[in-house]
Motif scaffolding. Structure first.
Motif, short mmCIF file in Angstrom:
data_model
loop_
_atom_site.label_atom_id
_atom_site.label_comp_id
_atom_site.label_asym_id
_atom_site.label_seq_id
_atom_site.Cartn_x
_atom_site.Cartn_y
_atom_site.Cartn_z
N LEU A 62 31.09 -12.65 -32.59
CA LEU A 62 30.41 -11.45 -31.63
C LEU A 62 30.95 -9.95 -31.82
O LEU A 62 32.20 -9.95 -31.69
N ALA A 63 30.29 -8.89 -32.17
CA ALA A 63 30.88 -7.62 -32.22
C ALA A 63 29.75 -6.65 -31.73
O ALA A 63 28.44 -7.08 -31.47
N THR A 64 30.44 -5.30 -31.40
CA THR A 64 29.53 -4.26 -30.94
C THR A 64 30.02 -3.09 -31.75
O THR A 64 31.28 -3.09 -31.66
N PHE A 65 29.19 -1.88 -31.96
CA PHE A 65 29.62 -0.98 -32.92
C PHE A 65 28.65 0.07 -32.73
O PHE A 65 27.29 0.01 -32.78
N VAL A 84 31.81 -2.57 -40.69
CA VAL A 84 30.84 -3.48 -40.56
C VAL A 84 31.47 -4.94 -41.04
O VAL A 84 31.49 -5.83 -40.45
N ALA A 85 31.51 -4.73 -42.24
CA ALA A 85 32.09 -5.81 -43.25
C ALA A 85 33.67 -6.23 -42.78
O ALA A 85 33.76 -7.50 -42.66
N ASP A 86 34.51 -5.61 -42.16
CA ASP A 86 35.70 -6.00 -41.71
C ASP A 86 35.39 -6.66 -40.45
O ASP A 86 36.30 -7.45 -40.07
N ALA A 87 34.56 -6.13 -39.74
CA ALA A 87 34.40 -7.02 -38.42
C ALA A 87 33.83 -8.47 -38.70
O ALA A 87 33.86 -9.36 -37.91
N ASP A 88 33.14 -8.66 -39.87
CA ASP A 88 32.42 -10.08 -40.26
C ASP A 88 32.02 -10.81 -39.07
O ASP A 88 32.32 -11.94 -39.13
N ALA A 89 31.06 -10.23 -38.31
CA ALA A 89 30.54 -10.83 -37.18
C ALA A 89 29.26 -11.63 -37.56
O ALA A 89 28.50 -11.22 -38.48
N ASP A 90 29.07 -12.61 -36.93
CA ASP A 90 27.72 -13.50 -37.11
C ASP A 90 26.61 -12.46 -36.25
O ASP A 90 25.52 -12.73 -36.72
N ILE A 91 27.01 -11.99 -35.13
CA ILE A 91 26.01 -11.20 -34.50
C ILE A 91 26.74 -9.85 -34.20
O ILE A 91 27.87 -9.61 -33.63
N ILE A 92 25.98 -8.74 -34.51
CA ILE A 92 26.54 -7.58 -34.31
C ILE A 92 25.57 -6.48 -33.56
O ILE A 92 24.39 -6.52 -34.07
N CYS A 93 25.92 -5.99 -32.35
CA CYS A 93 25.17 -5.14 -31.64
C CYS A 93 25.48 -3.81 -31.88
O CYS A 93 26.58 -3.39 -32.08
N ILE A 97 39.69 -4.53 -32.56
CA ILE A 97 39.37 -3.55 -32.66
C ILE A 97 39.43 -3.02 -34.36
O ILE A 97 40.83 -2.79 -34.65
N ILE A 98 38.63 -2.65 -34.93
CA ILE A 98 38.55 -2.17 -36.29
C ILE A 98 38.51 -0.67 -36.23
O ILE A 98 37.71 0.14 -35.75
N ARG A 99 39.91 -0.12 -36.69
CA ARG A 99 40.17 1.25 -36.57
C ARG A 99 40.25 1.85 -37.74
O ARG A 99 40.64 3.21 -37.79
N ALA A 100 40.27 1.27 -38.97
CA ALA A 100 40.49 2.07 -40.21
C ALA A 100 39.28 3.04 -40.63
O ALA A 100 39.56 3.72 -41.56
N GLY A 101 38.15 2.93 -39.93
CA GLY A 101 37.03 4.08 -40.09
C GLY A 101 37.54 5.18 -39.30
O GLY A 101 36.61 6.15 -39.56
N HIS A 123 33.53 5.97 -33.09
CA HIS A 123 33.84 4.70 -32.16
C HIS A 123 34.39 3.69 -33.22
O HIS A 123 34.21 3.71 -34.51
N CYS A 124 35.04 2.75 -32.66
CA CYS A 124 35.82 1.75 -33.26
C CYS A 124 34.92 0.42 -33.09
O CYS A 124 34.45 0.02 -31.83
N PRO A 125 34.37 -0.68 -34.19
CA PRO A 125 33.88 -1.79 -33.62
C PRO A 125 34.82 -2.73 -33.05
O PRO A 125 36.14 -2.65 -33.27
N VAL A 126 34.25 -3.45 -31.92
CA VAL A 126 35.04 -4.42 -31.25
C VAL A 126 34.27 -5.71 -31.75
O VAL A 126 33.14 -5.99 -31.59
N VAL A 127 35.19 -6.86 -31.90
CA VAL A 127 34.67 -8.25 -32.27
C VAL A 127 35.66 -9.20 -31.88
O VAL A 127 36.74 -9.23 -31.59
N ILE A 128 34.89 -10.34 -31.30
CA ILE A 128 35.71 -11.61 -30.96
C ILE A 128 34.97 -12.75 -31.47
O ILE A 128 33.77 -12.88 -31.67
#
Length: 370
Positions: free
Chosen positions: A5-8, A66-75, A327-331, A360-365
């Motif tokens: 699960l991610a948010t971005f 978004v690809a680096d987060a590789d989430a099943d669900i992204i908000c 936390i995806i910070r490469a962007g 902002h940075c994506p967060v994923v868990i």
């Protein structure tokens, strides 16, 4: 059975041009402020050219994040409309991920700029469990009066009981993941804005965000029953535009930087955390590593803070007690000041301030549902 699960906050994924900067310089891009633009027609031509020229690099980086987060669900936050989301997924994400997010959901909310919250979902998790939407509910029309949340503080800011609580929406998705119930709440709370009469924007607008967090909690308690939410599977995701702590960045490029952790005395997010109603899973990381945004208004005002959250219900938090979010910070643009040891390799063509994936940075868990 796991779910990623991610948010971005994807930052202004727009399908239209904004020409209001010709009459309102506060909304005018800084590039065009360098030039004497004689007419609105010329301004519109220049603005279109500027946006088109800058967008491709930006959205390639957004897609990489978004690809680096590789989430099943992204908000997602700050999405113009479904057409813009479809175009982004087809033109950018598809080239990196293939047919990843065939399920996309967005309901028009209350934002004056037309930016909305949205959700993209795979048809199955990476474990092969079906992701099914049973119901989607917008709460954009709820008013302060409906929930009994109107206060003197809101009246002092010029609001009325019949005004809508959510400045965007609280989008509720009733899901089944491999048959297991899971409820997702996606929000983008009121922005902080600038200072007013010597008071910083965060404190001026805090009554609005506090009403929004109280409303989110009320919606969840109405759904599951007051006192019964702790045992349910739910998550609250989004850009909260508030923080309970921050890392002050002191210094400059020339003199060097030092970093000081600072805990806030009050936050609108205390509504979620103060009695264990939900857990901010980013608190599982070190206090210097929880930031998702770099704020700077010159060397005298710069800090790192967490604006992007995944809040888990007590049941989900306990079941995933050892799960630590990424936390995806490469962007992030190169102007972002990283504490020692946290530097990352930026995406190709990243600029000093732009282009970038987002501010902002994506967060994923990765979560176990049962």
């Amino acid at each position: 059975m796991s779910l990623r699960l991610a948010t971005f906050n994807i930052e202004n994924l727009m399908a239209r041009f904004d020409f209001t900067g010709f009459r309102n310089q506060l909304k005018q891009d800084r590039v065009l402020q360098l030039f004497n633009v004689p007419t609105e027609a010329v301004y519109q031509q220049l603005e279109q050219a500027r946006v088109v020229a800058a967008t491709d690099d930006t959205r390639q980086m957004t897609a990489l994040a978004v690809a680096d987060a590789d989430a099943d669900i992204i908000c997602l936050q700050e999405v113009d409309n479904l057409a813009a989301l479809h175009a982004f997924e087809y033109g950018y994400l598809f080239r990196m991920m293939g047919n990843g997010y065939r399920q996309k959901y967005l309901v028009e909310g209350n934002d004056s700029r037309g930016i909305d919250v949205a959700v993209m979902m795979r048809e199955q998790t990476r474990d092969g469990q079906n992701i099914e939407l049973k119901e989607i509910t917008s709460h954009a029309m709820v008013t302060y009066g409906d929930f009994g949340l109107f206060t003197d503080e809101l009246a002092a800011l010029g609001y009325h009981p019949h005004d809508k609580i959510f400045k965007r929406d609280c989008l509720e998705l009733d899901l089944r993941i491999g048959g297991v119930p899971f409820t997702l709440y996606v929000v983008h709370l009121k922005s902080m804005g600038g200072p007013r009469e010597g008071v910083d924007g965060r404190h001026v607008t805090m009554p609005l965000r506090r009403a929004e967090t109280l409303a989110v909690r009320r919606i969840i308690e109405d759904r599951f029953g007051r006192g019964k939410t702790a045992t349910k599977n739910f998550a609250i995701c989004g850009d909260m535009n508030d923080y309970q702590e921050r890392v002050d960045v002191i210094g400059s490029r020339r003199s060097g930087y030092r970093f000081e952790y600072h805990k806030e005395q009050t936050s609108a997010l205390d509504v979620f955390s103060e009695d264990g109603f939900a857990e901010n899973v980013l608190r599982r990381r070190d206090e210097m590593e929880r930031w998702t945004l770099y704020h700077a208004r010159g060397p005298q005002e710069q800090w790192l803070c967490q604006l992007d959250y995944i809040w888990l219900s007590p049941a989900m938090a306990a079941r995933n007690a050892k799960a630590v979010p990424e936390i995806i910070r490469a962007g992030q643009p190169y102007r972002t000041v990283f504490p020692p040891g946290q530097e990352v390799e930026r995406y190709p063509r990243t600029g000093w301030d732009r282009p970038k994936a987002s501010d902002h940075c994506p967060v994923v868990i990765t979560l176990d549902l049962i």
